[in-house]
Scaffold this active site. Structure first.
Site, PDB file in Angstrom:
ATOM      1  N   LEU A  31       0.930  -1.211  -0.269  1.00 51.46           N
ATOM      2  CA  LEU A  31       0.087   0.050  -0.196  1.00 51.46           C
ATOM      3  C   LEU A  31       0.931   1.052   0.018  1.00 51.46           C
ATOM      4  CD1 LEU A  31      -2.421  -1.075   2.800  1.00 51.46           C
ATOM      5  CD2 LEU A  31      -3.084  -0.947   0.625  1.00 51.46           C
ATOM      6  N   ASP A  32       0.565   2.234  -0.846  1.00 50.44           N
ATOM      7  CA  ASP A  32       1.300   3.594  -0.706  1.00 50.44           C
ATOM      8  C   ASP A  32       1.142   4.327   0.668  1.00 50.44           C
ATOM      9  OD1 ASP A  32      -1.117   5.272  -0.844  1.00 50.44           O
ATOM     10  OD2 ASP A  32      -0.982   4.887  -3.078  1.00 50.44           O
ATOM     11  N   SER A  33       1.928   5.249   0.942  1.00 45.57           N
ATOM     12  CA  SER A  33       1.566   5.822   2.437  1.00 45.57           C
ATOM     13  C   SER A  33       0.336   6.565   2.604  1.00 45.57           C
ATOM     14  CB  SER A  33       2.951   6.773   2.501  1.00 45.57           C
ATOM     15  OG  SER A  33       2.973   8.008   1.306  1.00 45.57           O
TER      16      SER A  33
END
Length: 188
Positions: A31-33
């Site tokens: 997952l991206d930030s």
């Protein structure tokens, strides 16, 4: 938190969670930030190959808050495939996706800095069978809706089911493979 165990910059990492991860644990489908939700962690190096590189596409479902009210026409465009930028001037037509407008889940905690609940918005449940880089954000962005919140709620039948942020649930390997709809590897 960043969905990895090491980083060259000072950020909160998976190793900061209150859990003893076995050596060799790695994330699948990071997952991206700016995203949240289900993250698969495993020590089995075959899972990525079996899940994302096999012949059968596997579903990923996201709860998405977009800015503004989405029309039925825009919803239909998301469902039938929308062109997204993959790099520079290169575009890709995203595969048709199951997309529906849903109510904001009552149990969903607010996120710091989130817009007021009465701001013009649409909540979507989007199920994809592919996973291009930032695909959901690009899909809604291509239709002039800014993604404000993105929560992965499931991969195949493996779902969040009440897990809280930072909470870890261990699964028996047979159950894990069964919920992901991938064949359990047999040793010869």
């Amino acid at each position: 938190m960043v969905s990895q165990f090491v980083s060259s910059v000072p950020v909160r990492l998976l190793g900061d969670l209150d859990f003893e991860f076995p050596e060799g644990t790695h994330a699948i489908g990071r997952l991206d930030s700016d995203s949240e939700g289900l993250l698969i962690l495993t020590t089995n190096k075959e899972v990525t190959q079996l899940l994302f590189c096999g012949g059968k596409p596997h579903t990923r479902t996201y709860l998405v808050r977009v800015k503004g009210r989405m029309t039925a026409n825009t919803l239909k465009r998301l469902q039938t495939g929308v062109p997204i930028r993959i790099s520079g001037d290169d575009y890709y037509i995203a595969k048709p996706a199951h997309v529906e407008i849903v109510e904001r889940p009552a149990t969903l905690p607010d996120r710091p800095g989130e817009l007021p609940i009465d701001a013009p918005q649409t909540w979507l449940l989007i199920t994809l069978t592919e996973g291009k880089y930032h695909q959901v954000r690009k899909m809604v962005g291509a239709l002039k809706h800014r993604c404000q919140r993105l929560i992965r709620v499931s991969i195949e039948n493996l779902a969040l089911e009440g897990l809280q942020p930072g909470e870890v649930r261990e699964l028996n390997e047979h159950v894990f493979f069964q919920q992901l709809n991938i064949l359990y590897p047999t040793k010869n």
